[in-house]
Design an enzyme around this catalytic site. Structure first.
Site, PDB file in Angstrom:
ATOM      1  N   SER A  31       0.821  -1.212   0.000  1.00  0.00           N
ATOM      2  CA  SER A  31       0.000   0.000   0.000  1.00  0.00           C
ATOM      3  C   SER A  31       0.851   1.256   0.000  1.00  0.00           C
ATOM      4  O   SER A  31       0.336   2.362   0.111  1.00  0.00           O
ATOM      5  CB  SER A  31      -0.926  -0.008   1.221  1.00  0.00           C
ATOM      6  OG  SER A  31      -0.173  -0.227   2.390  1.00  0.00           O
ATOM      7  N   ASN A 118      -2.424  -2.750  13.501  1.00  0.00           N
ATOM      8  CA  ASN A 118      -3.875  -2.548  13.434  1.00  0.00           C
ATOM      9  C   ASN A 118      -4.313  -1.289  14.187  1.00  0.00           C
ATOM     10  O   ASN A 118      -5.137  -0.520  13.690  1.00  0.00           O
ATOM     11  CB  ASN A 118      -4.611  -3.783  13.968  1.00  0.00           C
ATOM     12  CG  ASN A 118      -4.307  -5.015  13.132  1.00  0.00           C
ATOM     13  OD1 ASN A 118      -3.714  -4.892  12.054  1.00  0.00           O
ATOM     14  ND2 ASN A 118      -4.688  -6.183  13.614  1.00  0.00           N
ATOM     15  N   THR A 163     -38.658  28.003 -10.233  1.00  0.00           N
ATOM     16  CA  THR A 163     -39.048  26.682  -9.724  1.00  0.00           C
ATOM     17  C   THR A 163     -39.310  25.868 -10.989  1.00  0.00           C
ATOM     18  O   THR A 163     -39.796  26.411 -11.985  1.00  0.00           O
ATOM     19  CB  THR A 163     -40.324  26.744  -8.855  1.00  0.00           C
ATOM     20  OG1 THR A 163     -41.389  27.283  -9.647  1.00  0.00           O
ATOM     21  CG2 THR A 163     -40.137  27.629  -7.629  1.00  0.00           C
ATOM     22  N   HIS A 164     -38.967  24.605 -10.947  1.00  0.00           N
ATOM     23  CA  HIS A 164     -39.068  23.747 -12.146  1.00  0.00           C
ATOM     24  C   HIS A 164     -38.244  24.319 -13.303  1.00  0.00           C
ATOM     25  O   HIS A 164     -38.534  24.034 -14.469  1.00  0.00           O
ATOM     26  CB  HIS A 164     -40.526  23.575 -12.603  1.00  0.00           C
ATOM     27  CG  HIS A 164     -41.482  23.254 -11.495  1.00  0.00           C
ATOM     28  ND1 HIS A 164     -41.870  21.982 -11.192  1.00  0.00           N
ATOM     29  CD2 HIS A 164     -42.107  24.064 -10.597  1.00  0.00           C
ATOM     30  CE1 HIS A 164     -42.715  21.999 -10.160  1.00  0.00           C
ATOM     31  NE2 HIS A 164     -42.858  23.257  -9.778  1.00  0.00           N
ATOM     32  N   SER A 285     -11.804  26.765 -27.017  1.00  0.00           N
ATOM     33  CA  SER A 285     -12.057  25.561 -27.795  1.00  0.00           C
ATOM     34  C   SER A 285     -10.999  25.485 -28.883  1.00  0.00           C
ATOM     35  O   SER A 285     -10.560  26.510 -29.403  1.00  0.00           O
ATOM     36  CB  SER A 285     -13.452  25.634 -28.417  1.00  0.00           C
ATOM     37  OG  SER A 285     -13.492  24.867 -29.609  1.00  0.00           O
ATOM     38  N   LYS A 291     -15.398  30.476 -28.549  1.00  0.00           N
ATOM     39  CA  LYS A 291     -15.802  29.801 -27.319  1.00  0.00           C
ATOM     40  C   LYS A 291     -14.980  30.209 -26.112  1.00  0.00           C
ATOM     41  O   LYS A 291     -13.771  30.400 -26.161  1.00  0.00           O
ATOM     42  CB  LYS A 291     -15.664  28.286 -27.492  1.00  0.00           C
ATOM     43  CG  LYS A 291     -16.720  27.722 -28.405  1.00  0.00           C
ATOM     44  CD  LYS A 291     -17.992  27.422 -27.665  1.00  0.00           C
ATOM     45  CE  LYS A 291     -18.044  25.936 -27.425  1.00  0.00           C
ATOM     46  NZ  LYS A 291     -19.148  25.497 -26.646  1.00  0.00           N
ATOM     47  N   ASN A 293     -15.190  28.398 -22.620  1.00  0.00           N
ATOM     48  CA  ASN A 293     -15.896  27.320 -21.929  1.00  0.00           C
ATOM     49  C   ASN A 293     -15.728  27.397 -20.409  1.00  0.00           C
ATOM     50  O   ASN A 293     -14.654  27.723 -19.921  1.00  0.00           O
ATOM     51  CB  ASN A 293     -15.416  25.961 -22.448  1.00  0.00           C
ATOM     52  CG  ASN A 293     -15.879  25.718 -23.867  1.00  0.00           C
ATOM     53  OD1 ASN A 293     -16.955  26.170 -24.260  1.00  0.00           O
ATOM     54  ND2 ASN A 293     -15.061  25.019 -24.644  1.00  0.00           N
ATOM     55  N   GLU A 298     -17.723  23.349 -14.737  1.00  0.00           N
ATOM     56  CA  GLU A 298     -18.159  21.994 -15.112  1.00  0.00           C
ATOM     57  C   GLU A 298     -17.448  20.940 -14.267  1.00  0.00           C
ATOM     58  O   GLU A 298     -18.042  19.940 -13.854  1.00  0.00           O
ATOM     59  CB  GLU A 298     -17.855  21.732 -16.588  1.00  0.00           C
ATOM     60  CG  GLU A 298     -18.651  22.595 -17.551  1.00  0.00           C
ATOM     61  CD  GLU A 298     -18.082  22.480 -18.965  1.00  0.00           C
ATOM     62  OE1 GLU A 298     -18.529  21.590 -19.699  1.00  0.00           O
ATOM     63  OE2 GLU A 298     -17.192  23.272 -19.324  1.00  0.00           O
ATOM     64  N   TYR A 325     -10.022  -6.544  12.854  1.00  0.00           N
ATOM     65  CA  TYR A 325      -9.304  -6.071  11.678  1.00  0.00           C
ATOM     66  C   TYR A 325      -9.308  -7.124  10.569  1.00  0.00           C
ATOM     67  O   TYR A 325      -9.075  -8.306  10.822  1.00  0.00           O
ATOM     68  CB  TYR A 325      -7.839  -5.707  12.034  1.00  0.00           C
ATOM     69  CG  TYR A 325      -7.058  -5.228  10.821  1.00  0.00           C
ATOM     70  CD1 TYR A 325      -7.086  -3.896  10.442  1.00  0.00           C
ATOM     71  CD2 TYR A 325      -6.342  -6.129  10.019  1.00  0.00           C
ATOM     72  CE1 TYR A 325      -6.414  -3.458   9.304  1.00  0.00           C
ATOM     73  CE2 TYR A 325      -5.671  -5.694   8.887  1.00  0.00           C
ATOM     74  CZ  TYR A 325      -5.715  -4.361   8.537  1.00  0.00           C
ATOM     75  OH  TYR A 325      -5.057  -3.932   7.417  1.00  0.00           O
ATOM     76  N   GLN A 330      -7.520  -2.024   4.343  1.00  0.00           N
ATOM     77  CA  GLN A 330      -6.491  -1.258   3.630  1.00  0.00           C
ATOM     78  C   GLN A 330      -7.085  -0.535   2.417  1.00  0.00           C
ATOM     79  O   GLN A 330      -6.522   0.439   1.922  1.00  0.00           O
ATOM     80  CB  GLN A 330      -5.365  -2.200   3.197  1.00  0.00           C
ATOM     81  CG  GLN A 330      -4.242  -1.522   2.459  1.00  0.00           C
ATOM     82  CD  GLN A 330      -3.026  -2.422   2.343  1.00  0.00           C
ATOM     83  OE1 GLN A 330      -2.377  -2.694   3.340  1.00  0.00           O
ATOM     84  NE2 GLN A 330      -2.744  -2.902   1.147  1.00  0.00           N
ATOM     85  N   LYS A 333      -8.081   3.685   2.071  1.00  0.00           N
ATOM     86  CA  LYS A 333      -7.267   4.899   1.959  1.00  0.00           C
ATOM     87  C   LYS A 333      -7.366   5.621   0.626  1.00  0.00           C
ATOM     88  O   LYS A 333      -7.382   6.852   0.576  1.00  0.00           O
ATOM     89  CB  LYS A 333      -5.801   4.572   2.250  1.00  0.00           C
ATOM     90  CG  LYS A 333      -5.593   4.280   3.716  1.00  0.00           C
ATOM     91  CD  LYS A 333      -4.223   3.743   3.993  1.00  0.00           C
ATOM     92  CE  LYS A 333      -4.255   2.939   5.271  1.00  0.00           C
ATOM     93  NZ  LYS A 333      -5.141   1.745   5.181  1.00  0.00           N
TER      94      LYS A 333
HETATM   95  N1  ARG Z   1      -1.390  -1.449   5.534  1.00  0.00           N
HETATM   96  C1  ARG Z   1      -2.337  -1.974   6.478  1.00  0.00           C
HETATM   97  C2  ARG Z   1      -3.660  -1.217   6.339  1.00  0.00           C
HETATM   98  O1  ARG Z   1      -3.668  -0.262   5.685  1.00  0.00           O
HETATM   99  C3  ARG Z   1      -1.797  -1.825   7.855  1.00  0.00           C
HETATM  100  C4  ARG Z   1      -2.300  -2.826   8.848  1.00  0.00           C
HETATM  101  C5  ARG Z   1      -1.823  -4.164   8.521  1.00  0.00           C
HETATM  102  N2  ARG Z   1      -2.106  -5.070   9.566  1.00  0.00           N
HETATM  103  C6  ARG Z   1      -1.989  -6.359   9.384  1.00  0.00           C
HETATM  104  N3  ARG Z   1      -2.220  -7.105  10.375  1.00  0.00           N
HETATM  105  N4  ARG Z   1      -1.634  -6.846   8.238  1.00  0.00           N
HETATM  106  O2  ARG Z   1      -4.656  -1.599   6.865  1.00  0.00           O
END
Ligand code: ARG
Length: 486
Positions: A31, A118, A163-164, A285, A291, A293, A298, A325, A330, A333
């Site tokens: 990660s 964890n 309205t509408h 454009s 144009k 834009n 948007e 956990y 993971q 994120k």
């Molecule tokens: N990279 C993990 C997460 O984002 C960290 C926790 C990992 N814990 C484990 N027991 N493998 O959740």
């Protein structure tokens, strides 16, 4: 913060299991490419944790001092963007520990006493979320100030209220703008309530069950800006409500921004012609030379789609997940970071659009009477002047408007003498009732569009905005927003 990544060279669990793990494991498991953004929170959490271990005597003072010194070096390196992270070391937490070991040797191994990744990752993410909330809240406060200032500027300017999406009654353009101020003030309130709920530190839960070491989770909670530790270790490691809160609040906020974006797109068309977006925020454009834009408007409209998608993504990950956990967590994120980045740029764009907007007030006012928008004013006058039941007044004005229409005319612009002659109830209708000024000024009910009320509401909105004090967070910077070379 910035961090760079190495090419994979060593596998952290490979050494543990006595054999190299597959590239596929690294690919799906690692990660680092996104959780590097937690590095500052991770180091701060470790500093608090090791200080606590020293404080309770779970770690000799000398070891604590060595680890602290090492972590402070890493902290400075992380802030300077000088730490190189290795994707084969799974995540940011393993990377920090690895860097610490390189720096201070085997004593680094004592840092993880009475802690698990964890509770560590839950802590890091929660600290990051709180900072993200503080930063978004600062943007919102500025946006509210900008819009309220412009609302005063345009308090007297009439536009058609819809309205509408059909012309309904004239409103003050300032009044229309203040509707957004109300939405954004509620967003600030929602952020505050989420911030209050995210005020308990998960650190001390360890893997899921707590620990046999004599830890003091109140010590770390206070050191890291929380008011107390969480009460249940299993909840602590599996709870992601604080993220859901931000993603849900963010979805509502993005929806508000999106509605504003849509109105700017509409108002800046040649057909409406109410506003011109700031030249530096309009794109051309490649084929049509004329144009201009409204790309920024948007995009703040369109980006809400991803923010809402991120909420649904995290809800779906959490739904049905057994305690406590699981590695599924993971997957929280990327949704979180993307939502924050999207809201951050959208809010800054909304601020720039709203402060740089030019308004064709004459065009707006001319449009404000198109579509017989003064019909309700005439009906209200009949009720007050002649004591007609509103339903009868409604019918009389409907007949008047229909007859005018048959002559290709509308209430505004028609000959008042003709209107007075149309039916006995209209015989003393003053010209004034057919003016925009009268229409706006008469709407003095609380929360209504009378220009005097709009000016008072704008002033009150600024006071309400400033009565919400800034959320605690780093003074000028929120969580890292920069992508780094990886
Ligand atoms: N990279 C993990 C997460 O984002 C960290 C926790 C990992 N814990 C484990 N027991 N493998 O959740």
């Amino acid at each position: 913060m910035a961090a760079t990544l190495n090419t994979p060279d060593e596998n952290v669990w490979g050494t543990l299991f006595g054999e190299g793990s597959s590239d596929l494991l690294t690919e799906i498991n690692s990660s680092v490419r996104f959780d590097y953004r937690l590095i500052e929170e991770d180091i701060e959490g470790s500093i608090a944790h090791v200080s606590m271990l020293g404080h309770v005597g779970a770690l000799p003072a000398q070891d604590m001092a060595e680890i602290l010194a090492g972590l402070r070096v890493l902290q400075a390196q992380a802030r300077a963007g000088e730490l190189t992270l290795d994707p084969s070391l799974e995540d940011v937490h393993m990377n920090v520990e690895h860097c610490l070991r390189q720096l201070i040797g085997p004593v680094a191994g004592r840092l993880h006493t009475a802690r698990s990744r964890n509770d560590q990752v839950a802590l890091d993410a929660k600290m990051w979320v709180r900072r993200a909330e503080a930063r978004l809240d600062r943007h919102l406060a500025l946006l509210i100030d900008v819009i309220s200032t412009r609302a005063v500027e345009f308090a007297e300017v009439a536009m058609p209220g819809f309205t509408h999406l059909q012309a309904a009654q004239p409103v003050s353009f300032g009044h229309h703008l203040l509707a957004y101020v109300e939405m954004f003030l509620r967003d600030r309130d929602r952020i505050r309530s989420a911030h209050t709920r995210a005020d308990e530190s998960p650190l001390g839960a360890a893997a899921l069950a707590g620990t046999s070491h004599p830890i003091d989770p109140f010590f770390t909670a206070r050191a890291l800006g929380f008011s107390s530790p969480m009460r249940n270790s299993m909840d602590a490691v599996s709870d992601r409500d604080f993220m859901l809160d931000l993603l849900a609040i963010g979805s509502i906020l993005a929806t508000h921004i999106s509605r504003l974006g849509e109105e700017l797109v509409l108002w800046s068309t040649a057909q409406f012609g109410y506003v011109q977006l700031p030249a530096e925020l309009a794109a051309g454009s490649s084929i049509m030379p004329q144009k201009r834009n409204p790309d920024v408007a948007e995009l703040i409209r369109g980006k809400s789609g991803r923010v809402i998608g991120n909420l649904v993504a995290l809800l779906t990950v959490l739904k049905g997940l057994p305690l406590s956990y699981s590695r599924d967590l993971q997957e929280d994120k990327e949704a979180l970071f993307d939502t924050f980045d999207t809201l951050d740029v959208s809010l800054r764009s909304a601020i720039a659009l709203m402060s740089g907007l030019t308004v064709d007030t004459a065009r707006m006012a001319a449009d404000a009477t198109v579509g017989n928008t003064l019909a309700t004013d005439v009906a209200d006058w009949l009720v007050v002047r002649h004591g007609l039941p509103f339903r009868e007044a409604h019918l009389s004005v409907a007949q008047l408007v229909r007859s005018l229409g048959e002559r290709g005319q509308q209430l505004h612009g028609a000959d008042p003498a003709w209107i007075r002659a149309f039916a006995p109830v209209f015989k003393d209708l003053p010209d004034e009732v057919l003016t925009l000024q009268h229409s706006l000024a008469s709407r003095t009910s609380p929360g209504g569009t009378a220009p005097a009320s709009v000016r008072a509401a704008a002033a009150a909105a600024r006071v309400r905005n400033h009565s919400r004090s800034p959320l605690p967070g780093p003074p000028d910077e929120g969580p890292d927003t920069k992508e780094t070379d990886q």
